[in-house]
Design a protein around this motif. Structure first.
Motif, PDB file in Angstrom:
ATOM      1  N   SER A 255     -16.931  -7.942 -32.169  1.00 51.51           N
ATOM      2  CA  SER A 255     -16.052  -8.805 -31.899  1.00 51.51           C
ATOM      3  C   SER A 255     -15.147  -8.784 -30.885  1.00 51.51           C
ATOM      4  O   SER A 255     -14.404  -7.083 -30.895  1.00 51.51           O
ATOM      5  N   VAL A 256     -14.485  -9.211 -29.767  1.00 53.28           N
ATOM      6  CA  VAL A 256     -12.908  -8.479 -29.841  1.00 53.28           C
ATOM      7  C   VAL A 256     -11.870 -10.420 -30.168  1.00 53.28           C
ATOM      8  O   VAL A 256     -12.828 -11.256 -30.882  1.00 53.28           O
ATOM      9  N   LEU A 257     -10.571  -9.709 -30.426  1.00 55.92           N
ATOM     10  CA  LEU A 257     -10.282 -11.251 -30.363  1.00 55.92           C
ATOM     11  C   LEU A 257      -9.883 -11.928 -29.225  1.00 55.92           C
ATOM     12  O   LEU A 257      -9.921 -11.701 -28.285  1.00 55.92           O
ATOM     13  N   TRP A 258      -9.058 -13.456 -29.446  1.00 55.58           N
ATOM     14  CA  TRP A 258      -9.060 -14.811 -28.361  1.00 55.58           C
ATOM     15  C   TRP A 258      -8.738 -13.508 -27.328  1.00 55.58           C
ATOM     16  O   TRP A 258      -8.225 -13.855 -26.775  1.00 55.58           O
ATOM     17  N   ASP A 259      -6.914 -13.263 -28.034  1.00 57.62           N
ATOM     18  CA  ASP A 259      -6.320 -12.711 -27.109  1.00 57.62           C
ATOM     19  C   ASP A 259      -6.842 -11.552 -26.261  1.00 57.62           C
ATOM     20  O   ASP A 259      -6.694 -12.048 -25.168  1.00 57.62           O
ATOM     21  N   GLU A 260      -6.871 -10.389 -26.956  1.00 58.69           N
ATOM     22  CA  GLU A 260      -8.049  -9.812 -26.117  1.00 58.69           C
ATOM     23  C   GLU A 260      -9.170 -10.366 -25.088  1.00 58.69           C
ATOM     24  O   GLU A 260      -8.652  -9.715 -24.109  1.00 58.69           O
ATOM     25  N   ALA A 261      -9.609 -11.038 -25.282  1.00 62.10           N
ATOM     26  CA  ALA A 261     -10.990 -11.757 -24.423  1.00 62.10           C
ATOM     27  C   ALA A 261      -9.645 -12.042 -23.603  1.00 62.10           C
ATOM     28  O   ALA A 261      -9.965 -12.054 -21.950  1.00 62.10           O
ATOM     29  N   CYS A 262      -9.045 -13.298 -23.425  1.00 56.42           N
ATOM     30  CA  CYS A 262      -8.553 -13.673 -22.052  1.00 56.42           C
ATOM     31  C   CYS A 262      -7.655 -12.033 -21.107  1.00 56.42           C
ATOM     32  O   CYS A 262      -7.808 -12.854 -20.286  1.00 56.42           O
ATOM     33  N   LYS A 263      -7.089 -11.329 -22.394  1.00 60.02           N
ATOM     34  CA  LYS A 263      -6.523 -10.511 -21.071  1.00 60.02           C
ATOM     35  C   LYS A 263      -7.991  -9.437 -20.524  1.00 60.02           C
ATOM     36  O   LYS A 263      -8.081  -9.021 -19.277  1.00 60.02           O
TER      37      LYS A 263
END
Ligand code: HDE
Length: 722
Positions: A255-263
């Motif tokens: 999975s990716v991190l939330w902050d990463e997903a936003c970016k």
């Protein structure tokens, strides 16, 4: 009309160029006529038919009418849920004969593969929405078996929000954009969603999953799939076994991190679609193993939870996965609309040997999907659309209707008949429903065996590693902080307290809302004795691998070409993809004078799209890079997203500008072993120890297990019967 091929130069005309009567430049003749849909050759596709040169357009312009009508209808209604999807073709091959459980023909012979079409999707947003919202993902597989279509219409999460199909419209209305304002698009972080779920405690288990990393998959290739509802398998003797379906990705879950997903959503809103397309294009075919959990009918009543309750799962430690076969996706659709968009999946599409359970959610689904196809695909003939057509013989006496493709022949369109001796007839070994016994009064009532809402959410929390718990607490905090109505937040805090006091404490503390939780009385007291299920954690079972992952290298003028070549070879050998990022798309010049083109410019290929990165600018360009915000973000994001970073000596000023502190994940590539060490650490995934230093205020020393270490597991099937 002139037929000469023309070329422009600037806005002028090339020598010999001829324009048509609409001013258009003519293209090379092909010998193929442009026609109407009726096959009539079109004489002029530039001008509609009008009275004189400047008069009104004539209604008799059949070419215009046909073309415009077709255009007006180019979009069909998108799916009310799962509107945004990406799909691929492939095949499924059973490992061995599954006759012990089922007579289904496609599960009998390992020499016979079955064609499949798989569509992955988000649930909430529209067809043009982003790929990485916090959301459930659909994982729908169409098996074109020799006995007809079997659709396994699953999700990437094994439980669901609600227990009864009657509540589906309410649930979906609550999570979709709010009707008065038309936002948010594809986000659960708003009042109506949390209002609904906080009033429907059966959704607590699913909320735990949706707030977890499962809702932010790195790729469709690193995602598990689940049939969710219990089904039955029926063997040749007519005996039934309850089954739950599971897909496991061959390269492991990630999975990716939330902050990463936003970016990522900003950097590439087609991130998952592009990833699937590129992987197939490069021959890195997505692969999944299909397994079942098989629960004998006479054991089902002894389970801790009702097998018909779709908000509960059966821990794998109690009923281990039985691998059934393997699926490889190796072909991108030729046409997105014709295939991906028009694919009609339906949990009611089953084949002999696979049947429904009485799960009230599944029972409702059996109605809804046909009804949806009628609207979306315009009538009852959607089975004739190429992507939906069975690949085995299909004959019956259904006739006519909107968009009928088949030209049915003969005078007989009914059954029984004696006038069509060669016509289709019932077959004794065709589908015969399993005669399960059903008794009881007609009532609108939920079974009391569905009433424990908090024990499995608690089990889920306790099965997570510490970083995963941190992400769950952060996700609740983020989402509830977006909820404007304080009473909804306090209601949810009341539920979190019942799920696990530690989770409540973290979220309440992070929101500065301690001692504000509503008192919620559960119908059944949450159990404290359910053992953790390590299989529920992504990190606890993550393989050490780079297969299918992507490594990005940031280069600039003066970079070390030999090092780049060595890295590329080593990364590719590990089965990962390697891409190069630099300040200019035309490339960068190495210290040995050679030049290679890059795959992305820095702002176009931010580090969020990679799993691990290398920073290797040259000494001559570093001065410029340290003043470039995109380059600094590239490095600092990689660091705060806990990625493994390989560095060349020349990178130090950029690392300083990005405030990167050396740790076990920042690896010097110099020396003979640098590249090998970088790969060895990168295979292990992220540097979680870094996370609490750079992000997340709510880390508390708890009882949570560490990644990779076995957590206390179920101690055998007997646990199911306590
Ligand atoms: Fe669906 N669901 N669903 N669903 N679902 C649809 O059918 C529905 C549920 C799932 O890629 C719709 O053709 C009801 C669970 C997937 O095309 C619709 C209920 C699971 C897809 C519908 C559920 C799913 C859909 C919308 C509760 C996981 C996309 C468009 C009773 C096991 C398939 C369409 C694709 C699509 C109804 C709950 C999975 C409206 C009524 C649980 C993967 O018919």
């Amino acid at each position: 009309m002139a037929k000469k091929n023309g070329r422009t130069g600037g806005n002028g005309k090339a020598a010999g160029e001829v324009r048509g009567s609409g001013g258009e430049l003519h293209q090379r003749a092909t010998g193929v006529s442009l026609t109407t849909n009726q096959g009539v050759p079109v004489g002029d596709d530039q001008n509609s038919l009008r009275v004189g040169q400047r008069g009104p357009t004539l209604l008799e312009d059949f070419h215009f009418l046909e073309k415009m009508t077709h255009f007006d209808h180019e979009r069909i209604p998108e799916r009310i849920v799962h509107a945004r999807g990406s799909a691929a073709h492939g095949s499924f091959t059973p490992y061995k004969n599954a006759a012990r459980y089922t007579r289904a023909a496609f599960l009998q012979d390992p020499k016979v593969s079955t064609p499949v079409f798989v569509r992955f999707s988000t649930v909430v947003g529209g067809a043009g929405s982003i790929d990485l919202p916090r959301d459930v993902r659909g994982f729908a597989t169409k098996f074109y078996t020799s006995e007809g279509i079997f659709d396994l219409v699953g999700n990437n999460i094994p439980v669901f929000f609600i227990q009864d199909a009657l509540k589906f419209p309410d649930f979906v209305h609550s999570v979709k954009m709010e009707p008065d304002r038309g936002f948010p698009q594809n986000a659960s972080a708003h009042d109506t969603f949390w209002d609904f779920v906080s009033l429907v405690p059966e959704s607590m288990h699913m909320l735990m999953w949706v707030m977890s990393d499962r809702a932010l998959p790195r790729s469709f290739r690193t995602m598990e799939g689940f049939g969710v509802n219990a089904f039955r398998m029926i063997d040749a003797a007519g005996d039934a076994t309850f089954v739950k379906f599971h897909w496991r990705p061959a390269i492991g879950s990630a999975s990716v991190l939330w902050d990463e997903a936003c970016k990522i959503n900003g950097a590439d809103q087609d991130f998952h679609r592009r990833d699937l397309f590129t992987a197939i294009q490069k021959g890195a075919y997505p692969e999944y193993e299909l397994s079942i959990q098989a629960i004998p009918e006479d054991e089902a009543d002894d389970l801790d939870f009702d097998i018909l309750d779709p908000t509960k799962l059966i821990p794998e430690e109690l009923y281990p996965l039985v691998p059934i076969g393997n699926m490889i996706l190796d072909r991108w659709p030729d046409n997105f609309f014709a295939e991906t968009e028009q694919a009609a999946f339906h949990p009611g599409h089953i084949v002999p040997g696979i049947e429904f359970s009485d799960d009230p959610l599944l029972q409702g689904r059996i109605f809804s999907y046909t009804d949806t196809q009628l609207k979306r695909l315009g009538g009852p003939n959607f089975h004739e659309i190429a992507i939906n057509r069975p690949k085995c013989p299909m004959h019956n006496f259904q006739r006519d209707g909107m968009a009928r493709m088949e030209i049915d022949r003969g005078r007989v369109s009914y059954e029984p008949n004696s006038l069509s001796p060669g016509g289709p007839r019932e077959t004794p070994d065709g589908f015969v429903t399993y005669p399960s016994v059903v008794t009881g009064e007609k009532r609108r009532e939920r079974s009391p065996t569905f009433a424990d809402y908090y024990s499995q959410p608690r089990m889920f929390w306790r099965s997570m590693t510490e970083p995963e718990q941190r992400h769950i607490a952060n996700a609740f905090t983020f989402e509830l902080s977006k909820v404007e109505t304080v009473a909804i937040r306090t209601r949810m805090l009341g539920h979190l307290k019942l799920i696990e006091p530690e989770l409540h404490a973290r979220v309440a503390n992070a929101m500065n809302m301690e001692n504000m939780a509503d008192v919620i009385r559960p119908p059944v007291a949450p159990r404290d004795d359910l053992p953790a299920s390590p299989a529920l954690s992504i990190l606890a079972k993550a393989p050490a691998t780079l297969v299918g992952r992507k490594v990005g290298a940031l280069i600039a003028d003066g970079y070390d070409r030999a090092l780049l070549d060595k890295l590329r070879a080593a990364v590719t050998k590990e089965g990962a993809m390697f891409e190069v990022v630099g300040p200019k798309i035309g490339g960068a010049q190495a210290s040995d004078g050679s030049r290679i083109a890059v795959d992305h410019i820095i702002s176009g290929g931010p580090s969020v799209i990679f799993d691990a990165v290398v920073v290797m600018p040259g000494a001559v360009s570093i001065g410029e890079l340290v003043t470039e915000a995109a380059a600094i973000d590239w490095v600092s994001d990689a660091f705060t997203h806990c990625k493994v970073i390989g560095i060349a000596l020349s990178a130090q000023p950029l690392l300083d500008a990005a405030r990167v502190k050396g740790d076990e994940g920042v690896i010097d590539l110099a020396g003979g072993k640098g590249v090998a060490q970088f790969l060895a650490v990168a295979k292990e995934g992220r540097i979680w120890a870094r996370e609490t230093k750079v992000r997340g205020p709510d880390k508390k020393p708890g009882t949570a297990p560490k990644p990779k270490k076995q957590v206390k597991a179920h101690n055998g099937r007997s646990a199911a019967r306590r």
